[in-house]
Design a protein around this motif. Structure first.
Motif, PDB file in Angstrom:
ATOM      1  N   ALA A   1       0.822  -1.123   0.127  1.00 53.19           N
ATOM      2  CA  ALA A   1      -0.111   0.009  -0.074  1.00 53.19           C
ATOM      3  C   ALA A   1       0.957   1.290   0.027  1.00 53.19           C
ATOM      4  N   GLU A   2       1.077   2.071  -1.149  1.00 51.82           N
ATOM      5  CA  GLU A   2       1.703   3.326  -1.330  1.00 51.82           C
ATOM      6  C   GLU A   2       1.128   4.124  -2.259  1.00 51.82           C
TER       7      GLU A   2
ATOM      8  N   LEU B   1       3.300  -4.485   3.475  1.00 55.94           N
ATOM      9  CA  LEU B   1       4.235  -3.348   3.262  1.00 55.94           C
ATOM     10  C   LEU B   1       3.277  -2.181   3.147  1.00 55.94           C
ATOM     11  N   LEU B   2       3.396  -1.159   4.406  1.00 51.40           N
ATOM     12  CA  LEU B   2       2.462  -0.275   4.491  1.00 51.40           C
ATOM     13  C   LEU B   2       3.041   1.262   4.433  1.00 51.40           C
TER      14      LEU B   2
ATOM     15  N   ASP C   1      -4.224   3.558  -1.430  1.00 48.02           N
ATOM     16  CA  ASP C   1      -4.613   4.196  -0.369  1.00 48.02           C
ATOM     17  C   ASP C   1      -5.296   3.382   0.862  1.00 48.02           C
ATOM     18  N   GLY C   2      -5.277   3.838   2.190  1.00 44.21           N
ATOM     19  CA  GLY C   2      -5.678   3.248   3.189  1.00 44.21           C
ATOM     20  C   GLY C   2      -6.937   2.130   3.089  1.00 44.21           C
TER      21      GLY C   2
ATOM     22  N   ILE D   1       7.007   5.113  -6.593  1.00 49.17           N
ATOM     23  CA  ILE D   1       7.657   4.238  -5.512  1.00 49.17           C
ATOM     24  C   ILE D   1       6.758   2.975  -5.706  1.00 49.17           C
ATOM     25  N   ARG D   2       5.402   2.955  -5.969  1.00 51.33           N
ATOM     26  CA  ARG D   2       4.580   1.701  -5.849  1.00 51.33           C
ATOM     27  C   ARG D   2       4.837   0.928  -6.906  1.00 51.33           C
TER      28      ARG D   2
END
Length: 244
Positions: free
Chosen positions: A8-9, A51-52, A34-35, A14-15
């Protein structure tokens, strides 16, 4: 064995880069931005590790972590954070994260931390630290029963529970393993590289603040007012658990 990772990024470059690197490393990756998507994917996919990212729109990484832990979801969580202050890192641990990586990071460090989390998840109860051969502080009765006693600490490896006196300690996975390692070797000074190797399976080098943050947070839970401090720093060497 192929492990599944929920990534989650919200930062797309980066993601994308992490998703590609993890896939090439052999992981099965579910990537979200997103969350809210992270919670939905965690419920749907049941990943082996998460990975958060901390800073995400809507529900941030800390809130995602808190929700999962409130649901008794014990999936290992590795936090990604651009915040370098100790208080910010502690907030992630307090939310229930198992470990963190500070941005910018090397992808090999992410891989090393993920491997360590997955090894500890797969290890038989009471056998996650490899601590029993660290030194002469080993108690054969502790290995046989899974129970470790040092000063007024009592640690039950199989159930992953710990007490100081009559008070049960609320510990994260990494905090528990660090306390168990120190207690199994009570009176013996363990150097930084030994602790890194036993807990994380990787020595992050002299510049890393990771161990100091965990020790500081563990002290807040173990060395409470009214009790003698048990966790001591040996400057330039490492840490020891003893009752002075």
């Amino acid at each position: 064995m192929t492990h599944s990772v929920l990534l989650a990024e919200d930062d797309r470059p980066i993601r994308t880069a992490l998703e590609r690197a993890l896939t090439l490393e052999g992981y099965r990756v579910t990537a979200v931005a997103d969350g809210i998507q992270a919670l939905a994917a965690a419920h749907r996919e049941r990943p082996d590790v998460i990975l958060l990212d901390v800073m995400m729109p809507g529900i941030d990484g800390l809130q995602v972590c808190q929700v999962l832990r409130a649901e008794q979801d014990r999936t290992p969580i590795l936090m990604l954070t651009a915040r370098v202050e100790t208080a910010d890192r502690i907030a992630g641990l307090d939310a229930g994260a198992d470990d963190y990586v500070v941005k910018p990071f090397e992808v090999e460090e992410v891989f090393a931390r993920l491997r360590a989390l997955l090894r500890r998840t797969a290890a038989p109860a009471g056998d996650g630290t490899g601590a029993d051969d660290a030194g002469e502080g080993h108690d054969p009765r502790a290995a046989d029963s899974g129970l470790v006693e040092a000063a007024d600490l009592r640690i039950d490896g199989p159930s992953r529970r710990a007490w100081r006196g009559t008070r049960e300690l609320e510990l994260t996975r990494t905090e528990f393993e660090l306390l168990e390692l120190l207690a199994r070797n009570a009176g013996i000074v363990l150097d930084h590289s030994t602790i890194y190797d036993r807990i994380w399976g990787y020595d992050f080098g002299p510049g890393s603040k990771n161990l100091a943050v965990y020790v500081g947070y563990l002290r807040r839970k173990v060395d409470v007012p009214g009790r003698r401090p048990l966790i001591h720093t040996v400057r330039g060497v490492g840490y020891v658990l003893r009752e002075d």
